[in-house]
Scaffold this motif. Structure first.
Motif, PDB file in Angstrom:
ATOM      1  N   ASN A 304       0.812  -1.213   0.000  1.00  0.00           N
ATOM      2  CA  ASN A 304       0.000   0.000   0.000  1.00  0.00           C
ATOM      3  C   ASN A 304       0.847   1.266   0.000  1.00  0.00           C
ATOM      4  O   ASN A 304       0.407   2.301  -0.509  1.00  0.00           O
ATOM      5  CB  ASN A 304      -0.963  -0.008   1.184  1.00  0.00           C
ATOM      6  N   VAL A 305       2.027   1.212   0.572  1.00  0.00           N
ATOM      7  CA  VAL A 305       2.936   2.359   0.472  1.00  0.00           C
ATOM      8  C   VAL A 305       3.283   2.612  -0.991  1.00  0.00           C
ATOM      9  O   VAL A 305       3.288   3.758  -1.464  1.00  0.00           O
ATOM     10  CB  VAL A 305       4.212   2.122   1.310  1.00  0.00           C
ATOM     11  N   ARG A 306       3.555   1.529  -1.712  1.00  0.00           N
ATOM     12  CA  ARG A 306       3.851   1.673  -3.142  1.00  0.00           C
ATOM     13  C   ARG A 306       2.632   2.222  -3.885  1.00  0.00           C
ATOM     14  O   ARG A 306       2.746   3.134  -4.717  1.00  0.00           O
ATOM     15  CB  ARG A 306       4.245   0.317  -3.723  1.00  0.00           C
ATOM     16  N   ARG A 307       1.456   1.673  -3.582  1.00  0.00           N
ATOM     17  CA  ARG A 307       0.242   2.118  -4.267  1.00  0.00           C
ATOM     18  C   ARG A 307      -0.077   3.572  -3.953  1.00  0.00           C
ATOM     19  O   ARG A 307      -0.581   4.306  -4.817  1.00  0.00           O
ATOM     20  CB  ARG A 307      -0.942   1.225  -3.882  1.00  0.00           C
ATOM     21  N   LEU A 308       0.188   3.978  -2.718  1.00  0.00           N
ATOM     22  CA  LEU A 308      -0.049   5.373  -2.335  1.00  0.00           C
ATOM     23  C   LEU A 308       0.819   6.293  -3.185  1.00  0.00           C
ATOM     24  O   LEU A 308       0.354   7.335  -3.666  1.00  0.00           O
ATOM     25  CB  LEU A 308       0.257   5.554  -0.849  1.00  0.00           C
ATOM     26  N   ASP A 309       2.066   5.916  -3.386  1.00  0.00           N
ATOM     27  CA  ASP A 309       2.969   6.721  -4.207  1.00  0.00           C
ATOM     28  C   ASP A 309       2.498   6.810  -5.655  1.00  0.00           C
ATOM     29  O   ASP A 309       2.634   7.848  -6.311  1.00  0.00           O
ATOM     30  CB  ASP A 309       4.379   6.123  -4.182  1.00  0.00           C
ATOM     31  N   GLU A 310       1.936   5.710  -6.147  1.00  0.00           N
ATOM     32  CA  GLU A 310       1.533   5.651  -7.555  1.00  0.00           C
ATOM     33  C   GLU A 310       0.099   6.122  -7.776  1.00  0.00           C
ATOM     34  O   GLU A 310      -0.382   6.141  -8.922  1.00  0.00           O
ATOM     35  CB  GLU A 310       1.677   4.208  -8.069  1.00  0.00           C
ATOM     36  N   GLY A 311      -0.590   6.467  -6.709  1.00  0.00           N
ATOM     37  CA  GLY A 311      -1.967   6.917  -6.850  1.00  0.00           C
ATOM     38  C   GLY A 311      -2.933   5.790  -7.200  1.00  0.00           C
ATOM     39  O   GLY A 311      -3.998   6.030  -7.790  1.00  0.00           O
ATOM     40  N   GLU A 312      -2.577   4.559  -6.844  1.00  0.00           N
ATOM     41  CA  GLU A 312      -3.415   3.397  -7.168  1.00  0.00           C
ATOM     42  C   GLU A 312      -4.372   3.088  -6.016  1.00  0.00           C
ATOM     43  O   GLU A 312      -4.199   3.555  -4.891  1.00  0.00           O
ATOM     44  CB  GLU A 312      -2.526   2.174  -7.441  1.00  0.00           C
ATOM     45  N   GLN A 313      -5.370   2.273  -6.298  1.00  0.00           N
ATOM     46  CA  GLN A 313      -6.335   1.872  -5.286  1.00  0.00           C
ATOM     47  C   GLN A 313      -5.645   1.043  -4.212  1.00  0.00           C
ATOM     48  O   GLN A 313      -4.879   0.126  -4.504  1.00  0.00           O
ATOM     49  CB  GLN A 313      -7.469   1.057  -5.918  1.00  0.00           C
ATOM     50  N   LEU A 314      -5.936   1.345  -2.948  1.00  0.00           N
ATOM     51  CA  LEU A 314      -5.279   0.668  -1.837  1.00  0.00           C
ATOM     52  C   LEU A 314      -5.941  -0.676  -1.540  1.00  0.00           C
ATOM     53  O   LEU A 314      -7.157  -0.826  -1.628  1.00  0.00           O
ATOM     54  CB  LEU A 314      -5.321   1.556  -0.588  1.00  0.00           C
ATOM     55  N   GLU A 315      -5.112  -1.631  -1.155  1.00  0.00           N
ATOM     56  CA  GLU A 315      -5.611  -2.943  -0.732  1.00  0.00           C
ATOM     57  C   GLU A 315      -6.223  -2.819   0.665  1.00  0.00           C
ATOM     58  O   GLU A 315      -5.698  -2.117   1.525  1.00  0.00           O
ATOM     59  CB  GLU A 315      -4.440  -3.935  -0.708  1.00  0.00           C
ATOM     60  N   ASN A 316      -7.363  -3.493   0.873  1.00  0.00           N
ATOM     61  CA  ASN A 316      -8.025  -3.528   2.197  1.00  0.00           C
ATOM     62  C   ASN A 316      -8.489  -2.148   2.655  1.00  0.00           C
ATOM     63  O   ASN A 316      -8.577  -1.908   3.868  1.00  0.00           O
ATOM     64  CB  ASN A 316      -7.111  -4.133   3.260  1.00  0.00           C
ATOM     65  N   ARG A 317      -8.803  -1.278   1.755  1.00  0.00           N
ATOM     66  CA  ARG A 317      -9.246   0.062   2.173  1.00  0.00           C
ATOM     67  C   ARG A 317     -10.660   0.004   2.733  1.00  0.00           C
ATOM     68  O   ARG A 317     -11.562  -0.601   2.143  1.00  0.00           O
ATOM     69  CB  ARG A 317      -9.182   1.045   1.014  1.00  0.00           C
ATOM     70  N   VAL A 318     -10.860   0.624   3.889  1.00  0.00           N
ATOM     71  CA  VAL A 318     -12.188   0.669   4.514  1.00  0.00           C
ATOM     72  C   VAL A 318     -12.738   2.091   4.570  1.00  0.00           C
ATOM     73  O   VAL A 318     -13.941   2.288   4.705  1.00  0.00           O
ATOM     74  CB  VAL A 318     -12.162   0.058   5.939  1.00  0.00           C
ATOM     75  N   VAL A 319     -11.888   3.101   4.474  1.00  0.00           N
ATOM     76  CA  VAL A 319     -12.314   4.508   4.429  1.00  0.00           C
ATOM     77  C   VAL A 319     -11.514   5.207   3.338  1.00  0.00           C
ATOM     78  O   VAL A 319     -10.302   5.004   3.227  1.00  0.00           O
ATOM     79  CB  VAL A 319     -12.077   5.216   5.781  1.00  0.00           C
TER      80      VAL A 319
END
Length: 319
Positions: A304-319
């Motif tokens: 998710n740190v990688r996805r946050l940097d790339e602006g991608e959808q986060l795994e296990n996102r609840v909010v």
């Protein structure tokens, strides 16, 4: 944010008796180019979260959240997030993820272990060993029984996966039965189909989250519907089952047995009658323990740190 600001801060609270410093170490292994800090004290937490874009931990309160000026993601280390100030996090547009999937293998094994204990009556063998009593007893077979799994999230799916090869029929219960699932059939949480599933159930496994729908889901009416030789296994939350009604069923031969990793109330008081029932096995909310907990959790957070940097959808996102 300054040049020496941390990329990820791990808060100080541990879980399952394992130091949370091990979680920080697992994250460092997966994020060698990031500055991962472990906040060991309340003061360090307040100082480190001030400039951190990612904070990982079991909990965060509104006071600490107020110090986190640069926070973009709170990675909760639990599957449940009801204890978090979700409204405050959402108001600040801070993403929240959870630990869904981390517990699948270990809780799946815990459930199947309890099914086998009751199927082969191993708890009765243990009691007779304690009395040095060599006297045969009759057992059952898991094969050809019907196992109903309430909740087909990561844990429910893990249970079903581990039942492959035991020759059981399986029924899954989920909010959207039209989506199907890994079980032989899938029904919803209420109505004639749910009642019919209970009436055919030999082993009822509760692996669902606690919601308005599931609170008190299993009470006297449901326990009267299940066959009297059925067994209930609860790895969800204690409040999914009405405790007084469960006592009534276990004492009155309306239910062959129960294996409870969660109770209501919890912890279960020392003088509670459930402790003294031979057909009730109790573990202290420990089915979630696994030596792989922090490792699996770090896999999710690092991705998710990688996805946050790339602006991608986060795994296990609840909010």
């Amino acid at each position: 944010m300054t040049d020496d600001s941390p990329d990820v801060v791990v808060l100080r609270k541990s879980t399952h008796g394992v130091p949370v410093s091990e979680y920080a170490d697992e994250l460092r292994e997966r994020l060698p180019d990031r500055d991962v800090r472990h906040a060991r004290t309340p003061t360090e937490e307040r100082e480190l979260v001030a400039d951190a874009p990612v904070v990982a931990g079991m909990e965060i309160d509104e006071a600490l959240l107020a110090e986190a000026d640069e926070l973009e993601l709170f990675a909760c280390a639990y599957a449940g997030t009801g204890h978090l100030p979700l409204s405050a996090l959402e108001d600040r547009d801070i993403a929240v993820t959870n630990a869904s999937g981390v517990h699948g293998p270990n809780i799946g094994e815990h459930v199947v272990g309890n099914l086998l204990v009751f199927a082969r009556r191993l708890h009765e063998g243990w009691r007779r060993q304690q009395r040095r009593e060599w006297r045969h007893f009759r057992a059952h077979e898991l094969q050809d029984s019907t196992v109903t799994v309430v909740g087909l999230g990561a844990i429910g799916k893990s249970v079903v996966e581990r039942l492959q090869g035991f020759g059981v029929e399986s029924i899954g219960v989920r909010y959207t039965p039209e989506k199907g699932g890994p079980t032989d059939e899938v029904v919803g949480f209420e109505g004639p189909e749910f009642e019919d599933a209970l009436a055919r159930t030999d082993y009822l496994v509760l692996a669902c989250p606690l919601t308005e729908t599931t609170r008190g889901l299993i009470g006297e009416a449901e326990l009267k519907t299940t066959p009297p030789d059925a067994v209930l296994v609860n790895v969800a939350r204690g409040q999914v089952v009405d405790t007084d009604d469960l006592l009534w069923a276990l004492r009155g031969n309306h239910l062959r047995g129960a294996a409870l990793d969660v109770t209501d109330p919890e912890p279960l008081p020392e003088d509670h009658p459930l402790w003294n029932l031979e057909n009730c096995l109790i573990t202290p909310h420990c089915s979630g323990h696994t030596p792989e907990y922090y490792s699996r959790l770090a896999d999710i957070v690092a991705e998710n740190v990688r996805r946050l940097d790339e602006g991608e959808q986060l795994e296990n996102r609840v909010v």
